[in-house]
Design a protein around this motif. Structure first.
Motif, PDB file in Angstrom:
ATOM      1  N   ASP A  42      13.073  47.499  11.910  1.00  0.00           N
ATOM      2  CA  ASP A  42      11.911  48.315  12.275  1.00  0.00           C
ATOM      3  C   ASP A  42      11.410  47.995  13.689  1.00  0.00           C
ATOM      4  O   ASP A  42      10.237  48.203  14.008  1.00  0.00           O
ATOM      5  CB  ASP A  42      10.789  48.135  11.256  1.00  0.00           C
ATOM      6  N   ALA A  43      12.302  47.516  14.552  1.00  0.00           N
ATOM      7  CA  ALA A  43      11.925  47.148  15.922  1.00  0.00           C
ATOM      8  C   ALA A  43      11.437  48.362  16.709  1.00  0.00           C
ATOM      9  O   ALA A  43      11.818  49.502  16.427  1.00  0.00           O
ATOM     10  CB  ALA A  43      13.113  46.523  16.637  1.00  0.00           C
ATOM     11  N   ASN A  44      10.595  48.074  17.707  1.00  0.00           N
ATOM     12  CA  ASN A  44      10.061  49.111  18.589  1.00  0.00           C
ATOM     13  C   ASN A  44      10.413  48.799  20.038  1.00  0.00           C
ATOM     14  O   ASN A  44      10.361  47.643  20.456  1.00  0.00           O
ATOM     15  CB  ASN A  44       8.534  49.166  18.474  1.00  0.00           C
ATOM     16  N   LEU A  45      10.738  49.854  20.797  1.00  0.00           N
ATOM     17  CA  LEU A  45      10.934  49.755  22.247  1.00  0.00           C
ATOM     18  C   LEU A  45       9.823  50.547  22.917  1.00  0.00           C
ATOM     19  O   LEU A  45       9.528  51.676  22.507  1.00  0.00           O
ATOM     20  CB  LEU A  45      12.277  50.359  22.675  1.00  0.00           C
ATOM     21  N   PHE A  46       9.238  49.941  23.953  1.00  0.00           N
ATOM     22  CA  PHE A  46       8.141  50.582  24.665  1.00  0.00           C
ATOM     23  C   PHE A  46       8.412  50.596  26.159  1.00  0.00           C
ATOM     24  O   PHE A  46       8.974  49.655  26.710  1.00  0.00           O
ATOM     25  CB  PHE A  46       6.828  49.785  24.474  1.00  0.00           C
ATOM     26  N   GLU A  47       7.982  51.680  26.806  1.00  0.00           N
ATOM     27  CA  GLU A  47       7.805  51.643  28.254  1.00  0.00           C
ATOM     28  C   GLU A  47       6.454  50.972  28.451  1.00  0.00           C
ATOM     29  O   GLU A  47       5.450  51.398  27.859  1.00  0.00           O
ATOM     30  CB  GLU A  47       7.806  53.053  28.841  1.00  0.00           C
TER      31      GLU A  47
ATOM     32  N   PRO B 251       2.879  49.993  29.362  1.00  0.00           N
ATOM     33  CA  PRO B 251       2.452  49.014  28.379  1.00  0.00           C
ATOM     34  C   PRO B 251       2.571  49.482  26.927  1.00  0.00           C
ATOM     35  O   PRO B 251       2.718  48.654  26.041  1.00  0.00           O
ATOM     36  CB  PRO B 251       0.986  48.767  28.743  1.00  0.00           C
ATOM     37  N   ALA B 252       2.512  50.780  26.647  1.00  0.00           N
ATOM     38  CA  ALA B 252       2.411  51.182  25.242  1.00  0.00           C
ATOM     39  C   ALA B 252       3.037  52.534  24.913  1.00  0.00           C
ATOM     40  O   ALA B 252       2.734  53.110  23.877  1.00  0.00           O
ATOM     41  CB  ALA B 252       0.947  51.186  24.811  1.00  0.00           C
ATOM     42  N   THR B 253       3.924  53.052  25.761  1.00  0.00           N
ATOM     43  CA  THR B 253       4.578  54.321  25.458  1.00  0.00           C
ATOM     44  C   THR B 253       5.792  54.049  24.589  1.00  0.00           C
ATOM     45  O   THR B 253       6.764  53.413  25.036  1.00  0.00           O
ATOM     46  CB  THR B 253       5.017  55.041  26.752  1.00  0.00           C
ATOM     47  N   LEU B 254       5.749  54.476  23.324  1.00  0.00           N
ATOM     48  CA  LEU B 254       6.842  54.234  22.391  1.00  0.00           C
ATOM     49  C   LEU B 254       8.076  55.040  22.803  1.00  0.00           C
ATOM     50  O   LEU B 254       8.012  56.259  22.972  1.00  0.00           O
ATOM     51  CB  LEU B 254       6.422  54.602  20.968  1.00  0.00           C
ATOM     52  N   LEU B 255       9.202  54.340  22.985  1.00  0.00           N
ATOM     53  CA  LEU B 255      10.466  54.981  23.347  1.00  0.00           C
ATOM     54  C   LEU B 255      11.380  55.171  22.145  1.00  0.00           C
ATOM     55  O   LEU B 255      12.115  56.156  22.071  1.00  0.00           O
ATOM     56  CB  LEU B 255      11.206  54.136  24.396  1.00  0.00           C
TER      57      LEU B 255
ATOM     58  N   VAL C 272      11.712  44.571  34.313  1.00  0.00           N
ATOM     59  CA  VAL C 272      11.126  43.435  33.614  1.00  0.00           C
ATOM     60  C   VAL C 272      11.118  43.819  32.144  1.00  0.00           C
ATOM     61  O   VAL C 272      10.522  44.834  31.757  1.00  0.00           O
ATOM     62  CB  VAL C 272       9.703  43.108  34.110  1.00  0.00           C
ATOM     63  N   ALA C 273      11.817  43.024  31.345  1.00  0.00           N
ATOM     64  CA  ALA C 273      11.905  43.265  29.908  1.00  0.00           C
ATOM     65  C   ALA C 273      11.232  42.110  29.189  1.00  0.00           C
ATOM     66  O   ALA C 273      11.580  40.949  29.430  1.00  0.00           O
ATOM     67  CB  ALA C 273      13.357  43.384  29.475  1.00  0.00           C
TER      68      ALA C 273
END
Length: 124
Positions: free
Chosen positions: A33-38, A40-44, A98-99
């Protein structure tokens, strides 16, 4: 926390899989259930299905490669500064990235990405 895999080791496995364009090995480093974001908080992308689709598209770029410039470890967070070679619609080039990865129980649960403007290779 998984005592067999440190957060830094996990993120290195993730980076190695990314550079090998090995989708299954890459997804194995992420929680289901991992999340990737741009940043600060835009869900990709959220969850393995969306992550698979996103990375599969990216892996179609034949020159895709992330070069690690620096890594910082803070508890369960790993922050990488990378220079990523990409194939953009207007040509090949690089971005600095920066990741920030959050690792819990031996898996990446969240990742935030902050990218510089792209620099295209010279067309001469």
């Amino acid at each position: 926390m998984n005592t067999l895999t440190s957060p830094a080791d996990l993120i290195q496995r993730q980076l190695d899989a990314y550079n090998a364009h090995d989708l299954d090995a890459l997804l194995a480093t992420y929680a289901e259930d991992a999340n990737l974001f741009e940043h600060p908080a835009t869900l990709l992308a959220s969850g393995h299905s969306q992550l698979r689709a996103r990375f599969a598209l990216r892996f179609q770029e034949p020159n895709l490669h992330a070069h690690l410039l620096n890594r910082v470890l803070i508890d369960r967070f790993v922050v990488d500064h990378e220079r990523v070679t990409r194939t953009f619609p207007d040509g090949t080039g690089t971005i600095d990235l920066v990741a920030t990865y959050e690792v819990v129980d031996g898996k990446i649960i969240n990742a935030w990405f902050l990218a510089s403007p792209k620099t295209l290779d010279s067309q001469t």
